[in-house]
Write a protein that holds these residues in place. Structure first.
Motif, short mmCIF file in Angstrom:
data_model
loop_
_atom_site.label_atom_id
_atom_site.label_comp_id
_atom_site.label_asym_id
_atom_site.label_seq_id
_atom_site.Cartn_x
_atom_site.Cartn_y
_atom_site.Cartn_z
N MET A 18 0.84 -1.20 0.00
CA MET A 18 0.00 0.00 0.00
C MET A 18 0.87 1.24 0.00
O MET A 18 1.86 1.32 0.72
CB MET A 18 -0.92 0.00 1.23
N SER A 77 -2.73 5.57 0.50
CA SER A 77 -3.68 4.48 0.77
C SER A 77 -3.63 4.06 2.23
O SER A 77 -4.67 3.77 2.83
CB SER A 77 -3.37 3.28 -0.14
N GLN A 82 -7.04 4.40 4.38
CA GLN A 82 -7.70 3.12 4.65
C GLN A 82 -7.38 2.55 6.02
O GLN A 82 -8.18 1.77 6.55
CB GLN A 82 -7.31 2.10 3.57
#
Length: 256
Positions: free
Chosen positions: A164, A168, A172
């Motif tokens: 990631m 991100s 997230q």
């Protein structure tokens, strides 16, 4: 559930009883002559000035100006605080490098930077907004920074395993993990934004409750002065209650 409701009702009743006792003491002090009525109006006189000011006077306009300034500064401070806190908190190297600078700037009271803001922006609404944003940004920034730094190492390992990117990871994993801290910081930031807005209005002679309170004090209009103070307390109470309700709804997933 019934026990929780009973505890909530008991707490509300206790709070109302304490408020009633405070108003009774206030009424007795104003009527008994403990304090000159030129400086301490009765609750009835204060309520009359409050109703008159909101119904047909300038108090409603002053209130709108202060609310607008407070909300604008709070939104700006929240956006900046979350963005900067996320960028710094997601990087161990950034936290190491920037933490000393943050600790140097953080204790500075917003009123201390007002002379600098006046030099940059003049005695204007923009100056007050800049100081409000600066003063109320720190609770959100530090809360976001703490929430990002407290992400469990296993989650970081999962993010690395999934390859990631930094953005991100922040959107997230980092920000959802930091949401309780962020919401608490935003509640505190709202209170700070109200305080700094009033102080800025007093210093910069900007339209708002701060200016109204200052003018009432200078002209010895005690009931108008207390009406403004009561209104500020009501604004602070209402804004905190709204944010507390929003926090409970957004964090329902945390409750068992």
């Amino acid at each position: 559930m019934n026990l929780r409701r009973l505890d909530a009702a008991t707490g509300a009743l206790s709070s109302l009883s304490l408020l009633a006792a405070f108003i009774a003491l206030w009424w007795f002090a104003s009527r008994s002559g403990w304090v000159n009525r030129a400086f301490l109006p009765s609750p009835a006189d204060t309520a009359a000035s409050l109703v008159q000011g909101l119904a047909g006077g300038e108090l409603l306009g002053y209130t709108g100006a202060t609310l607008g300034r407070m909300l604008a500064g709070w939104v700006l401070a929240s956006a900046l605080g979350i963005a900067l806190g996320a960028l710094i908190g997601s990087s161990q190297r950034a936290r190491t490098w920037i933490a000393p600078t943050l600790e140097f700037i953080r204790p500075l009271p917003a009123s201390a930077v007002m002379p600098l803001a006046i030099a940059l922006f003049g005695l204007s609404g923009g100056m007050v907004l800049a100081v409000v944003a600066f003063g109320s940004m720190w609770p959100v920034l530090l809360a976001t920074l703490h929430g990002l730094a407290a992400v469990h190492p296993r989650l970081r390992e999962v993010a690395q395993a999934l390859q990631m990117g930094r953005l991100s990871f922040i959107t997230q994993i980092g920000l959802p993990n930091a949401m309780p801290d962020i919401l608490s910081g935003m509640r505190l930031s709202m209170t700070v934004s109200l305080i700094v807005s009033v102080v800025g209005e007093m210093i910069a002679s900007q339209n708002g409750l701060g200016q109204a309170i200052l003018l009432a004090a200078r002209s010895f209009q005690a009931s108008e002065l207390f009406a403004g103070i009561v209104l500020l307390g009501a604004i602070g109470f209402a804004s905190n209650a709204v944010l507390a309700l929003a926090e409970r709804r957004l964090l329902r997933w945390q409750r068992p």
